[in-house]
Scaffold this motif. Structure first.
Motif, PDB file in Angstrom:
ATOM      1  N   SER A 186      -6.683   4.293   7.811  1.00  0.00           N
ATOM      2  CA  SER A 186      -7.397   5.370   7.124  1.00  0.00           C
ATOM      3  C   SER A 186      -6.483   6.169   6.206  1.00  0.00           C
ATOM      4  O   SER A 186      -6.966   6.950   5.367  1.00  0.00           O
ATOM      5  N   LYS A 187      -5.183   5.976   6.336  1.00  0.00           N
ATOM      6  CA  LYS A 187      -4.217   6.717   5.524  1.00  0.00           C
ATOM      7  C   LYS A 187      -3.806   5.980   4.250  1.00  0.00           C
ATOM      8  O   LYS A 187      -2.999   6.489   3.477  1.00  0.00           O
ATOM      9  N   VAL A 188      -4.355   4.791   4.022  1.00  0.00           N
ATOM     10  CA  VAL A 188      -4.042   4.056   2.790  1.00  0.00           C
ATOM     11  C   VAL A 188      -4.679   4.777   1.613  1.00  0.00           C
ATOM     12  O   VAL A 188      -5.891   5.004   1.585  1.00  0.00           O
ATOM     13  N   ARG A 189      -3.863   5.133   0.647  1.00  0.00           N
ATOM     14  CA  ARG A 189      -4.366   5.833  -0.536  1.00  0.00           C
ATOM     15  C   ARG A 189      -4.372   4.952  -1.781  1.00  0.00           C
ATOM     16  O   ARG A 189      -5.237   5.074  -2.636  1.00  0.00           O
ATOM     17  N   LEU A 190      -3.408   4.054  -1.878  1.00  0.00           N
ATOM     18  CA  LEU A 190      -3.283   3.219  -3.068  1.00  0.00           C
ATOM     19  C   LEU A 190      -2.846   1.817  -2.683  1.00  0.00           C
ATOM     20  O   LEU A 190      -2.183   1.619  -1.656  1.00  0.00           O
ATOM     21  N   VAL A 191      -3.188   0.857  -3.530  1.00  0.00           N
ATOM     22  CA  VAL A 191      -2.775  -0.536  -3.361  1.00  0.00           C
ATOM     23  C   VAL A 191      -2.014  -0.943  -4.625  1.00  0.00           C
ATOM     24  O   VAL A 191      -2.388  -0.554  -5.744  1.00  0.00           O
ATOM     25  N   MET A 192      -0.953  -1.719  -4.451  1.00  0.00           N
ATOM     26  CA  MET A 192      -0.112  -2.130  -5.580  1.00  0.00           C
ATOM     27  C   MET A 192       0.306  -3.594  -5.422  1.00  0.00           C
ATOM     28  O   MET A 192       0.202  -4.167  -4.341  1.00  0.00           O
ATOM     29  N   LEU A 193       0.811  -4.170  -6.511  1.00  0.00           N
ATOM     30  CA  LEU A 193       1.454  -5.486  -6.478  1.00  0.00           C
ATOM     31  C   LEU A 193       2.958  -5.307  -6.596  1.00  0.00           C
ATOM     32  O   LEU A 193       3.442  -4.368  -7.225  1.00  0.00           O
ATOM     33  N   VAL A 200       0.847  -1.189   0.000  1.00  0.00           N
ATOM     34  CA  VAL A 200       0.000   0.000   0.000  1.00  0.00           C
ATOM     35  C   VAL A 200       0.884   1.241   0.000  1.00  0.00           C
ATOM     36  O   VAL A 200       2.040   1.203   0.438  1.00  0.00           O
ATOM     37  N   VAL A 201       0.335   2.339  -0.505  1.00  0.00           N
ATOM     38  CA  VAL A 201       0.977   3.643  -0.439  1.00  0.00           C
ATOM     39  C   VAL A 201       0.146   4.503   0.500  1.00  0.00           C
ATOM     40  O   VAL A 201      -1.088   4.556   0.370  1.00  0.00           O
ATOM     41  N   VAL A 202       0.784   5.177   1.428  1.00  0.00           N
ATOM     42  CA  VAL A 202       0.047   5.933   2.444  1.00  0.00           C
ATOM     43  C   VAL A 202       0.223   7.437   2.270  1.00  0.00           C
ATOM     44  O   VAL A 202       1.165   7.915   1.644  1.00  0.00           O
ATOM     45  N   ASP A 203      -0.710   8.163   2.855  1.00  0.00           N
ATOM     46  CA  ASP A 203      -0.608   9.601   3.034  1.00  0.00           C
ATOM     47  C   ASP A 203       0.262   9.835   4.276  1.00  0.00           C
ATOM     48  O   ASP A 203       0.780   8.867   4.862  1.00  0.00           O
ATOM     49  N   THR A 224       7.724   4.867  16.071  1.00  0.00           N
ATOM     50  CA  THR A 224       8.724   5.802  16.612  1.00  0.00           C
ATOM     51  C   THR A 224       9.026   6.971  15.684  1.00  0.00           C
ATOM     52  O   THR A 224       9.907   7.773  15.978  1.00  0.00           O
ATOM     53  N   ARG A 225       8.352   7.057  14.542  1.00  0.00           N
ATOM     54  CA  ARG A 225       8.583   8.155  13.610  1.00  0.00           C
ATOM     55  C   ARG A 225       7.384   8.306  12.695  1.00  0.00           C
ATOM     56  O   ARG A 225       6.670   7.340  12.423  1.00  0.00           O
ATOM     57  N   ALA A 226       7.160   9.524  12.240  1.00  0.00           N
ATOM     58  CA  ALA A 226       6.090   9.774  11.283  1.00  0.00           C
ATOM     59  C   ALA A 226       6.476   9.210   9.921  1.00  0.00           C
ATOM     60  O   ALA A 226       7.660   9.068   9.599  1.00  0.00           O
ATOM     61  N   LEU A 227       5.466   8.890   9.121  1.00  0.00           N
ATOM     62  CA  LEU A 227       5.685   8.415   7.760  1.00  0.00           C
ATOM     63  C   LEU A 227       5.233   9.504   6.794  1.00  0.00           C
ATOM     64  O   LEU A 227       4.131  10.045   6.935  1.00  0.00           O
ATOM     65  N   GLY A 228       6.070   9.810   5.813  1.00  0.00           N
ATOM     66  CA  GLY A 228       5.733  10.834   4.841  1.00  0.00           C
ATOM     67  C   GLY A 228       4.838  10.312   3.741  1.00  0.00           C
ATOM     68  O   GLY A 228       4.833   9.115   3.425  1.00  0.00           O
ATOM     69  N   PHE A 275      -2.855  -4.465   7.023  1.00  0.00           N
ATOM     70  CA  PHE A 275      -2.072  -3.280   6.696  1.00  0.00           C
ATOM     71  C   PHE A 275      -2.182  -2.189   7.760  1.00  0.00           C
ATOM     72  O   PHE A 275      -1.243  -1.416   7.941  1.00  0.00           O
ATOM     73  N   GLY A 276      -3.305  -2.116   8.468  1.00  0.00           N
ATOM     74  CA  GLY A 276      -3.393  -1.151   9.559  1.00  0.00           C
ATOM     75  C   GLY A 276      -2.351  -1.414  10.627  1.00  0.00           C
ATOM     76  O   GLY A 276      -1.676  -0.496  11.117  1.00  0.00           O
ATOM     77  N   VAL A 277      -2.191  -2.682  10.977  1.00  0.00           N
ATOM     78  CA  VAL A 277      -1.184  -3.074  11.966  1.00  0.00           C
ATOM     79  C   VAL A 277       0.221  -2.787  11.447  1.00  0.00           C
ATOM     80  O   VAL A 277       1.082  -2.274  12.176  1.00  0.00           O
ATOM     81  N   LEU A 278       0.469  -3.109  10.181  1.00  0.00           N
ATOM     82  CA  LEU A 278       1.806  -2.914   9.618  1.00  0.00           C
ATOM     83  C   LEU A 278       2.187  -1.436   9.560  1.00  0.00           C
ATOM     84  O   LEU A 278       3.316  -1.055   9.888  1.00  0.00           O
ATOM     85  N   ILE A 279       1.242  -0.599   9.120  1.00  0.00           N
ATOM     86  CA  ILE A 279       1.532   0.835   9.036  1.00  0.00           C
ATOM     87  C   ILE A 279       1.768   1.413  10.429  1.00  0.00           C
ATOM     88  O   ILE A 279       2.710   2.189  10.641  1.00  0.00           O
ATOM     89  N   ALA A 280       0.928   1.029  11.388  1.00  0.00           N
ATOM     90  CA  ALA A 280       1.107   1.510  12.760  1.00  0.00           C
ATOM     91  C   ALA A 280       2.449   1.052  13.330  1.00  0.00           C
ATOM     92  O   ALA A 280       3.111   1.795  14.064  1.00  0.00           O
ATOM     93  N   HIS A 281       2.856  -0.160  12.986  1.00  0.00           N
ATOM     94  CA  HIS A 281       4.158  -0.670  13.432  1.00  0.00           C
ATOM     95  C   HIS A 281       5.278   0.200  12.878  1.00  0.00           C
ATOM     96  O   HIS A 281       6.203   0.576  13.611  1.00  0.00           O
ATOM     97  N   ALA A 282       5.190   0.549  11.594  1.00  0.00           N
ATOM     98  CA  ALA A 282       6.226   1.378  10.980  1.00  0.00           C
ATOM     99  C   ALA A 282       6.259   2.777  11.577  1.00  0.00           C
ATOM    100  O   ALA A 282       7.315   3.423  11.622  1.00  0.00           O
ATOM    101  N   ALA A 283       5.113   3.250  12.047  1.00  0.00           N
ATOM    102  CA  ALA A 283       5.005   4.617  12.578  1.00  0.00           C
ATOM    103  C   ALA A 283       5.142   4.679  14.094  1.00  0.00           C
ATOM    104  O   ALA A 283       4.880   5.727  14.692  1.00  0.00           O
TER     105      ALA A 283
END
Length: 339
Positions: free
Chosen positions: A160-167, A144-147, A251-255, A241-249
């Motif tokens: 809620s920040k998922v904007r696009l899905v890709m392979l 996924v690509v996020v905002d 300790t830091r914001a994601l651009g 993907f919600g869990v994965l994005i939150a895991h990545a974020a």
């Protein structure tokens, strides 16, 4: 809405809207010159992009023929590419094959590494590797690509920040990875450039297949035109993907424009054991390493070789009507430096 980046001789190409049937496209340069530019100002630009997509659908705007071979990866380069291993079945199998115990935390705390994002391959670009002995493998994945995502975002906020899905084809050099991991750092050399399917889609395009941050459709892969796997990307996905994005974020914001991958799609067999190969009546696999692992567990040693120069891998996903959603990744393995 379906978006693509069309080759124009520049590094980043130009942004285009693609018709749902992947036959026509129209430049969106007047709205945003590139996909990254659109993501940087998504809240303001998305309605303009959707309006252009609607015009394309109605045939009320001049359109060009869409050619998948004329595409770069949707984001030809990105500020960040982080790949997880959300299908813990895959991790468990690979570790079992080499006699390594899997920590219980792997079922509750996602694995994730930060990959190279400066030189993504085009979806039809060759995989150029210097040495077959490095153990060349493909890995079919969903990403996924996020905002912009705030540091410490909850699962719901992240999703809620998922904007696009890709392979994805996350190419791996299997024989380089263990020595890297043994150093306590990595991956690096074991992970060459990644490729993405020609078209990125907004989650609403996926309909009922997109549920709670999971894409419930088979991921199809063929090796030299023979079906290799069709595991379902929504089944046996331990972390959505919600869990994965939150895991990545954590300790830091994601651009905006950050890409988060879910790792190699992997399903258990109907009996709860390892999945079976296509030839054995199963759904197969999304990478060669998993097939080799099952061969080791059942027969004592791997039989299937990793990719050789001249091999071609194709990765695609189709909707319930059999229509391609993202277009196809189709890549041939070539020797780097060959004339």
């Amino acid at each position: 809405m379906k978006l693509a980046t069309i080759k124009d001789g520049s590094r980043d190409g130009y942004l285009a809207i693609v018709s749902n049937d992947l036959t026509r496209c129209v430049s969106a340069e007047m709205i945003a010159p590139t996909l990254q530019a659109a993501l940087d100002d998504w809240g303001r630009l998305v309605h303009k992009l959707e309006g252009l997509a609607e015009q394309l659908g109605h045939g009320s705007v001049p359109a060009d023929r869409f050619h998948e071979r004329g595409c770069l990866s949707p984001l030809p380069r990105a500020y960040q590419w982080a790949d997880a291993s959300a299908y813990v079945n895959h991790v468990e199998l690979v570790r079992r094959a080499r006699g390594a115990e899997m920590p219980a935390s792997f079922w509750t705390d996602p694995l994730m590494y930060q990959g190279g994002s400066d030189t993504f391959l085009s979806p039809r670009e060759a995989i150029r590797i210097a040495d077959e002995a490095w153990g060349i493998d493909f890995e079919g994945e969903v990403a996924v690509v996020v905002d912009d995502v705030a540091m410490g975002a909850s699962r719901a906020e992240a999703l809620s920040k998922v904007r696009l899905v890709m392979l994805v084809n996350d190419v791996s050099l299997r024989h380089l990875i263990p020595p890297e991991l043994a150093k306590g750092f990595g991956f690096f050399q074991g992970k060459p450039s990644t490729a993405f399917a020609p078209v990125a889609v907004t989650p609403d395009e996926l309909g009922d297949a997109w549920v709670d941050g999971k894409l419930h459709l088979p991921l199809l892969s063929t090796l030299n035109r023979q079906l290799f796997g069709r595991p379902n990307a929504g089944r046996d996905m331990t972390f959505d993907f919600g869990v994965l994005i939150a895991h990545a974020a954590k300790t830091r914001a994601l651009g905006a424009g950050t890409i988060i991958g879910a790792g190699t799609v992997s399903n258990k067999g109907a009996d709860g054991g390892p999945g079976r190969a296509i030839a054995a009546g199963g759904d197969g696999y999304a990478c060669i390493a998993e097939l080799r692992t099952v061969e080791t567990l059942t027969g004592g040693k791997p039989v299937t070789p990793f990719l050789k120069f001249g091999d071609t891998i194709r990765i695609e996903m189709k909707d319930a009507r059999g229509h391609s959603i993202f277009g196809a990744i189709e890549q041939t393995v070539e020797r780097h430096g060959a004339a």
